[in-house]
Each structure stands twice: as structure tokens, then as C-alpha cells.
Design a protein around this motif. Structure first.
Motif, mmCIF file in Angstrom:
data_model
loop_
_atom_site.group_PDB
_atom_site.id
_atom_site.type_symbol
_atom_site.label_atom_id
_atom_site.label_comp_id
_atom_site.label_asym_id
_atom_site.label_seq_id
_atom_site.Cartn_x
_atom_site.Cartn_y
_atom_site.Cartn_z
ATOM 1 N N ARG A 1 -3.737 3.979 -19.596
ATOM 2 C CA ARG A 1 -3.816 5.421 -19.372
ATOM 3 C C ARG A 1 -3.311 5.798 -17.982
ATOM 4 O O ARG A 1 -2.630 6.805 -17.813
ATOM 5 C CB ARG A 1 -5.264 5.899 -19.561
ATOM 6 N N ARG A 2 -3.670 4.982 -16.996
ATOM 7 C CA ARG A 2 -3.212 5.250 -15.639
ATOM 8 C C ARG A 2 -1.686 5.136 -15.539
ATOM 9 O O ARG A 2 -1.035 5.940 -14.864
ATOM 10 C CB ARG A 2 -3.886 4.288 -14.659
ATOM 11 N N ARG A 3 -1.124 4.138 -16.187
ATOM 12 C CA ARG A 3 0.330 3.992 -16.192
ATOM 13 C C ARG A 3 1.002 5.191 -16.856
ATOM 14 O O ARG A 3 2.019 5.699 -16.384
ATOM 15 C CB ARG A 3 0.710 2.712 -16.924
ATOM 16 N N LEU A 4 0.405 5.628 -17.971
ATOM 17 C CA LEU A 4 0.964 6.775 -18.682
ATOM 18 C C LEU A 4 0.912 8.036 -17.809
ATOM 19 O O LEU A 4 1.866 8.818 -17.771
ATOM 20 C CB LEU A 4 0.188 6.989 -19.986
ATOM 21 N N ARG A 5 -0.217 8.215 -17.097
ATOM 22 C CA ARG A 5 -0.330 9.383 -16.212
ATOM 23 C C ARG A 5 0.709 9.345 -15.096
ATOM 24 O O ARG A 5 1.290 10.376 -14.745
ATOM 25 C CB ARG A 5 -1.747 9.430 -15.615
#
Length: 321
Positions: free
Chosen positions: A11-15
């Protein structure tokens, strides 16, 4: 637990990716808006009142884009004065006349100073004389006041090739002189009359603009060229120097010494179907890319096609910048 931790990392990478692409999209949008504004309003987006600089370089023709630019300078309130930088061997007499008239209309409303670079000869000097003050470098080339017409005569070549040109025309002087037959005395007299009339007009123009007796101009108008220092002695220019001296004269006319000098260019100088020249120059400046693409000038191809009477110094050769 490990699965939930992996989900958090993903999720952090996607953000981070979304944030990057949002920022990139915003940057592209800002650049597009700025480019469009430059397209619509050109150099009038300069911050507040300023001194405009316009360059007249290479062979002089009746350039519609340049004439439109001069008109824009006249009508733009933010332009308080104009520096015309001339670096030209001349060109067509009619082209020089058109630019001269446009600059005189501009000078009727705003102070205009000409700054000679390497060369202001023939129609180039005609254009410079439209300004109310002329500055030249000590080693600039100035002058070559006069008019010339040149045409080829290829009859001997056609004879060797076995080619014969036939024609039917309404009168003997129609379409003369022609490269396909020797010039007659009557044709030479016709051309001499045209040259003499244009020459008298050119001499009168210099006499009026430089406030010199016609006899003095005639003594200078034998095709001679002069250095900037020699031109100053003969009152063909008003001072020696460059852009700084030109700006100083504008200050003497009441303009603020703090005004920025902003270069104006015709809309069509550079550019493409999708982006106009003004937009491309601005984007190139932002990206630190070269802005000039005077390819034809570098090849000397701007000298190839010249119609009509010519006021041009050394038309058969280029010159070093």
C-alpha cells in the motif's frame, strides 16, 4: 502477520507511485497552461513595463511576421522603448522600405534606438536609419548606400547544349532582361532608370534621417563601407558602443534605468505545427535547451532567392558573424 505486513508495504508503494504520477501530471498541466499563455500573449507576459529588443538579422525581405511584431511593439503598453539590433548585409529594397516605414510608425509613439552588430549595410543601414539614434561598434561595418540589380545571361551555355528558347510577347521590353538573350541598349536604359530612381529615393531618405545635406550623402553613397568609427565621423551613426549605450540613450529620453530589456521574437521563429515558436522558446529556456535554430542562415541559403531591386552588400558572398 507477515501477510498483513506485506500488504502495508504494498500500500505504501502504491501511495508513493500515485503521489509521483499526480505530481508529474500537475507539472505537465502547468507547463501546458504556461505554453498556451505564451502562445496567446507572446512576450507581453514580461513582468511589467520593459524595454523591448528586436533583432533584424540576415537578408532583409518584406517579412510579414517581423512587420506584425513591430506593430505589436507599437500597441503594447508595457513596451516603453525599443532597441533594434541590426546585423544584416541588406536585402531587397522594397523589404527595407517596408521595415523602415514600420519602425518610423513605432518611433512616432515610443523612443527607438538602433544598435549595429557586425554589419548594417545597404538595406540593413536603411533599416537602422529608421531609429532616432544609432549606436555601432568601433569595428562594425556600416554603409554601402546604393542599389543594384543583377541577372544571369546564359545564351552561350544554351548554344553549347543545343537548346533554343523561343518566345512570343506583346512588346520588346516585356519580361526583360531575360537570361535567354543578350541585353539590348534599350533594356539597359530601362534598368538604369529604375536603379537611378530608387537610388535617389535612398539618398533622400538618408539625408532626411541623418540631417545631412544631400551633397554630403551623395559623396558617401558611392557604395563605400565604413567602420563604426569612420561612420561616426561621417555622421552616419550617433555613438560608439553596444546595448549598454543604446539603453543609456533610452534613459536620456526619460525611461527608467531600472527597466529590464526583453527580447521579442516573431511568432513563427522556430516552433512546429503543435507548438508555436514563443512556447517552444519558453519551454527550451525552462529545460536549459538551445533556443536558436537558424539552420538556413548558417548554410547561407537565405541569400538564394531575392526578387526585385536589391540593396545588398556583397550579394554573392556570406559574411562571418
Amino acid at each position: 502477520m507477515s501477510t498483513r505486513a506485506d500488504d502495508l508495504v504494498d500500500r505504501r508503494r502504491l501511495r508513493r507511485k500515485l503521489t509521483f504520477w499526480r505530481a508529474a501530471a500537475l507539472l505537465v498541466l502547468v507547463l501546458a497552461i504556461a505554453a498556451t499563455a505564451r502562445w496567446l500573449f507572446g512576450d507581453t507576459l514580461a513582468a511589467g513595463p520593459h524595454i523591448a529588443q528586436v533583432r533584424i538579422e540576415g537578408t532583409i525581405l518584406e517579412d510579414r511576421e517581423l512587420l506584425d511584431l513591430i506593430k505589436d511593439l507599437q500597441e503594447t503598453d508595457a513596451v516603453e522603448g525599443v532597441i533594434v539590433t541590426v546585423d544584416s548585409p541588406g536585402g531587397t529594397t522594397a523589404g527595407g522600405e517596408a521595415i523602415f516605414d514600420a519602425l518610423r510608425r513605432l518611433a512616432a509613439e515610443k523612443p527607438v534606438v538602433a544598435q549595429v552588430g557586425t554589419l548594417a549595410a545597404s538595406a540593413g543601414y536603411m533599416v537602422a536609419s529608421a531609429a532616432d539614434f544609432i549606436v555601432a561598434r568601433q569595428t562594425s561595418i556600416v554603409g554601402s548606400i546604393g542599389v543594384i540589380i543583377q541577372y544571369p545571361e546564359v545564351t552561350e551555355l544554351l548554344d553549347k547544349l543545343g537548346i533554343k528558347v523561343e518566345e512570343v510577347k506583346s512588346s520588346p521590353l516585356k519580361a526583360e532582361p531575360s537570361p535567354f538573350n543578350p541585353t539590348t541598349e534599350e533594356e539597359r536604359q530601362m534598368l538604369a532608370s529604375m536603379i537611378s530612381d530608387s537610388y535617389d529615393w535612398f539618398v533622400d531618405l538618408v539625408s532626411e534621417r541623418r540631417k545631412l545635406p544631400r551633397e554630403d550623402v551623395l559623396a558617401l553613397a558611392d557604395g563605400s563601407i565604413f567602420t563604426g568609427r569612420q561612420a561616426l565621423e561621417r555622421k552616419l551613426v550617433d555613438a560608439l558602443g553596444g546595448e549598454r549605450e543604446a539603453q543609456a540613450w533610452l534613459t536620456e529620453q526619460g525611461l527608467s534605468g531600472d527597466l529590464e530589456v526583453v527580447e521579442w521574437k516573431p511568432e513563427g521563429s522556430g516552433g512546429s505545427f503543435l507548438l508555436p515558436g514563443a512556447a517552444i522558446r519558453w519551454i527550451a529556456a525552462v529545460l536549459g535547451l538551445p533556443q536558436e535554430g537558424a539552420f538556413l542562415n548558417r548554410l547561407g541559403m537565405e541569400h538564394i532567392f531575392l526578387d526585385g531591386l536589391v540593396s545588398l552588400w556583397q550579394p554573392e558572398a556570406g559574411f562571418q558573424e
